[in-house]
Design a protein around this motif. Structure first.
Motif, mmCIF file in Angstrom:
data_model
loop_
_atom_site.group_PDB
_atom_site.id
_atom_site.type_symbol
_atom_site.label_atom_id
_atom_site.label_comp_id
_atom_site.label_asym_id
_atom_site.label_seq_id
_atom_site.Cartn_x
_atom_site.Cartn_y
_atom_site.Cartn_z
ATOM 1 N N ARG A 162 0.819 -1.223 0.000
ATOM 2 C CA ARG A 162 0.000 0.000 0.000
ATOM 3 C C ARG A 162 0.850 1.268 0.000
ATOM 4 O O ARG A 162 0.429 2.306 -0.510
ATOM 5 C CB ARG A 162 -0.959 -0.010 1.195
ATOM 6 N N TRP A 163 2.047 1.174 0.561
ATOM 7 C CA TRP A 163 2.921 2.350 0.590
ATOM 8 C C TRP A 163 3.471 2.700 -0.788
ATOM 9 O O TRP A 163 3.960 3.810 -1.004
ATOM 10 C CB TRP A 163 4.045 2.140 1.597
ATOM 11 N N SER A 164 3.390 1.780 -1.731
ATOM 12 C CA SER A 164 3.757 2.101 -3.112
ATOM 13 C C SER A 164 2.775 3.102 -3.716
ATOM 14 O O SER A 164 3.097 3.808 -4.673
ATOM 15 C CB SER A 164 3.791 0.816 -3.958
ATOM 16 N N PHE A 165 1.562 3.153 -3.184
ATOM 17 C CA PHE A 165 0.582 4.173 -3.556
ATOM 18 C C PHE A 165 0.710 5.409 -2.664
ATOM 19 O O PHE A 165 0.742 6.542 -3.149
ATOM 20 C CB PHE A 165 -0.848 3.617 -3.430
ATOM 21 N N PHE A 166 0.767 5.187 -1.351
ATOM 22 C CA PHE A 166 0.739 6.308 -0.407
ATOM 23 C C PHE A 166 1.887 7.288 -0.611
ATOM 24 O O PHE A 166 1.752 8.474 -0.335
ATOM 25 C CB PHE A 166 0.775 5.781 1.036
ATOM 26 N N ILE A 167 3.038 6.797 -1.100
ATOM 27 C CA ILE A 167 4.214 7.651 -1.208
ATOM 28 C C ILE A 167 3.996 8.843 -2.144
ATOM 29 O O ILE A 167 4.631 9.889 -2.015
ATOM 30 C CB ILE A 167 5.445 6.817 -1.656
ATOM 31 N N ASN A 168 3.043 8.703 -3.089
ATOM 32 C CA ASN A 168 2.754 9.809 -4.010
ATOM 33 C C ASN A 168 2.028 10.965 -3.344
ATOM 34 O O ASN A 168 2.137 12.111 -3.793
ATOM 35 C CB ASN A 168 1.872 9.320 -5.162
ATOM 36 N N VAL A 169 1.276 10.672 -2.304
ATOM 37 C CA VAL A 169 0.366 11.676 -1.734
ATOM 38 C C VAL A 169 1.111 12.895 -1.186
ATOM 39 O O VAL A 169 0.807 14.035 -1.565
ATOM 40 C CB VAL A 169 -0.547 11.037 -0.670
ATOM 41 N N PRO A 170 2.105 12.732 -0.288
ATOM 42 C CA PRO A 170 2.795 13.932 0.218
ATOM 43 C C PRO A 170 3.588 14.670 -0.852
ATOM 44 O O PRO A 170 3.696 15.898 -0.806
ATOM 45 C CB PRO A 170 3.710 13.377 1.316
ATOM 46 N N VAL A 171 4.136 13.930 -1.831
ATOM 47 C CA VAL A 171 4.903 14.585 -2.898
ATOM 48 C C VAL A 171 3.980 15.451 -3.761
ATOM 49 O O VAL A 171 4.282 16.610 -4.058
ATOM 50 C CB VAL A 171 5.636 13.545 -3.770
ATOM 51 N N ALA A 172 2.832 14.890 -4.156
ATOM 52 C CA ALA A 172 1.872 15.655 -4.954
ATOM 53 C C ALA A 172 1.374 16.879 -4.188
ATOM 54 O O ALA A 172 1.244 17.972 -4.746
ATOM 55 C CB ALA A 172 0.694 14.764 -5.352
ATOM 56 N N LEU A 173 1.119 16.704 -2.893
ATOM 57 C CA LEU A 173 0.639 17.818 -2.075
ATOM 58 C C LEU A 173 1.685 18.927 -1.983
ATOM 59 O O LEU A 173 1.363 20.120 -2.092
ATOM 60 C CB LEU A 173 0.285 17.306 -0.673
ATOM 61 N N ALA A 174 2.945 18.553 -1.818
ATOM 62 C CA ALA A 174 4.015 19.556 -1.729
ATOM 63 C C ALA A 174 4.140 20.350 -3.027
ATOM 64 O O ALA A 174 4.288 21.585 -3.001
ATOM 65 C CB ALA A 174 5.344 18.864 -1.402
ATOM 66 N N VAL A 175 4.080 19.657 -4.170
ATOM 67 C CA VAL A 175 4.165 20.351 -5.460
ATOM 68 C C VAL A 175 2.971 21.286 -5.638
ATOM 69 O O VAL A 175 3.117 22.423 -6.099
ATOM 70 C CB VAL A 175 4.236 19.339 -6.622
ATOM 71 N N LEU A 176 1.780 20.841 -5.239
ATOM 72 C CA LEU A 176 0.577 21.669 -5.378
ATOM 73 C C LEU A 176 0.629 22.914 -4.495
ATOM 74 O O LEU A 176 0.050 23.945 -4.836
ATOM 75 C CB LEU A 176 -0.666 20.843 -5.043
ATOM 76 N N LEU A 177 1.313 22.830 -3.367
ATOM 77 C CA LEU A 177 1.435 23.988 -2.483
ATOM 78 C C LEU A 177 2.438 25.019 -3.012
ATOM 79 O O LEU A 177 2.262 26.217 -2.838
ATOM 80 C CB LEU A 177 1.859 23.539 -1.077
ATOM 81 N N VAL A 178 3.480 24.536 -3.683
ATOM 82 C CA VAL A 178 4.561 25.426 -4.127
ATOM 83 C C VAL A 178 4.351 25.936 -5.550
ATOM 84 O O VAL A 178 4.582 27.120 -5.844
ATOM 85 C CB VAL A 178 5.928 24.695 -4.021
ATOM 86 N N ALA A 179 3.895 25.067 -6.454
ATOM 87 C CA ALA A 179 3.864 25.382 -7.884
ATOM 88 C C ALA A 179 3.022 26.602 -8.262
ATOM 89 O O ALA A 179 3.452 27.404 -9.110
ATOM 90 C CB ALA A 179 3.397 24.162 -8.675
#
Length: 462
Positions: A162-179
């Motif tokens: 399941r962590w192969s999916f979960f690992i995307n969540v914080p990365v996507a959120l960080a990009v969405l906050l900065v971009a």
């Protein structure tokens, strides 16, 4: 490169790396997912196939949508979809929910990859800065594919699939906050109309083609589903070309496809991704079935390939600046071909790792020289209004290549092994497939030398 450009580059590279990781992170985890959610053995391949179908089939379409409504908007929206679908996939309690999440991940990748590349090429002017940006982008994309195999094994063994999916969540959120605050909107000055017949024919054609390829890898090239998919894909893509010749505002203007840099550049990109990603599959098979390595050990072994791709991505802009794009393409292809040919000497003992590791490192360097050369070639000489199209074509070549390589090489291994599953039979099949892989790399070198030789190559100084 200004501080702001460095920030833009960092955000886009993080996003592209994450997208590349998604192509391979579940490969090692598939058996664990099957056991956890109750996938049958025959349906397990749909975890990968559903992602590949949507990622490859819709790339060109979403690249054009970005031209219509804005590439930044598409980029941010697709990353939000990726984060949400990854969360759903990690929480999935049934095969149906997981497949829906994988389709959504594929659609997000199909939208974000060309939009991110278009934002990169329009943010950096043609010349050394763009070459450097594309070099780093190509390095991290290829390294991401390799890192996915390593990361998938580590997460599955130490935590859960399941962590192969979960690992995307914080990365996507960080990009969405900065971009949103640092990336400016990019779209053509004149908004084109959507070529609906062209969009439908190319999307359905690519879907049929990728479906046929995945069925061929699973069941063999003579299987009815494979033959029907490949035939339907060919017919629809021919129809797409005929539609584009007559359309008032075509999805892909024929004059763009007729540019040698665009047409042959994308052929070279397709071959580059077919050969290196399928080699990862072949060597995974070799290490696990012939040498008896665990999935985790095999995955970690690809770290050397990852270092090679990053090295090649850093070297590529310098080689282009000191020589030319054509020289870089040919030299990279020859280095990759020699390194791949060396793997024909692999044996059935762990001592062969002393050959495998340096060969994959040098092959990764050569492959990345080709990938960066292809990106520069396929996006150079086009105005900003056509960058979405150019990067859409480049992304499509990349994703179809990743999808195409494994079924082709799988079919070669299966035909050679003749159904046998012993260590020696697998080694024989892998050896023949490596020979085919080497021939494809040499074909790329020949195409570059012949098809692009008339293009004026002006060395640049950094």
């Amino acid at each position: 490169m200004t501080g702001r450009l460095k920030l833009i580059l960092a955000v886009l590279l993080v996003a592209q790396f994450m997208l590349a990781v998604d192509f391979s992170i579940l490969n090692v985890a598939l058996p664990a997912i099957g056991d956890g959610l109750g996938f049958s053995l025959t349906n397990l391949q749909w975890i990968a196939t559903s992602f590949a179908l949507s990622a490859a089939g819709f790339t060109l379409f979403f690249g054009r949508v970005g031209d219509l409504i804005g590439r930044k908007r598409i980029f941010l929206g697709s990353l939000a979809l990726l984060g949400l679908s990854s969360l759903v996939g990690g929480l999935a309690t049934s095969p149906e929910i997981l497949i829906v999440a994988r389709v959504a991940q594929g659609l997000a990748t199909a939208a974000a990859t060309p939009a991110g590349l278009a934002l990169l090429t329009t943010s950096f002017p043609e010349g050394p800065l763009r070459q450097k940006a594309l070099g780093l982008n190509g390095a991290l994309m290829s390294a991401g594919f390799t890192a996915g195999a390593v990361l998938g094994g580590v997460l599955t063994d130490l935590l859960s699939w399941r962590w192969s999916f979960f690992i995307n969540v914080p990365v996507a959120l960080a990009v969405l906050l900065v971009a949103p605050s640092i990336i400016t909107e990019s779209r053509p000055a004149e908004r084109p109309k959507m070529d609906l017949p062209g969009a439908l024919s190319v999307t359905l054609g690519l879907l049929a083609l990728v479906f046929g390829l995945t069925q061929a890898g699973e069941h063999g090239w003579t299987h009815p589903a494979a033959l029907m998919g490949l035939a339907a894909g060919a017919v629809l893509l021919i129809a797409f070309y005929l539609i584009e010749r007559r359309a008032e505002q075509p999805l892909v203007p024929v004059h763009v496809l007729k540019k040698p840099t665009v047409a042959w550049g994308n052929v070279l990109g397709l071959l580059a991704f077919v050969t290196e990603t399928s080699l990862v599959y072949l060597l995974t098979l070799y290490m696990q079935k012939t040498l008896g390595f665990s999935a985790l050990t095999a995955g970690i072994s690809f770290g050397v390939l990852g270092v090679g791709t990053v090295t090649g991505g850093m070297l590529a802009p310098k080689v282009i600046a000191r020589t030319s794009t054509l020289t870089t393409l040919v030299a990279g292809s020859l280095l990759q071909a020699l390194s791949t040919a060396a793997l024909l000497l692999l044996g059935d003992t762990a001592a062969s790792m002393w050959l495998l590791l340096p060969a994959t490192f040098l092959g990764g360097v050569g492959n990345m020289l080709v990938i960066v050369g292809f990106m520069v070639t396929a996006t150079t000489g086009l105005p900003d209004r056509e960058q979405g199209l150019a990067t859409g074509l480049a992304s499509m070549s990349q994703q179809v290549g990743i999808t195409l390589g494994t079924p082709v090489m799988s079919a070669v291994v299966a035909a050679t092994a003749g159904g046998a599953l012993g260590a020696q039979a697998i080694l024989d099949g892998v050896t023949v497939a490596i020979a085919v892989n080497t021939a494809l790399v040499l074909l790329g070198a020949l195409i570059a030398a012949v098809a692009l030789r008339t293009r004026k190559q002006t060395p640049r100084t950094a």
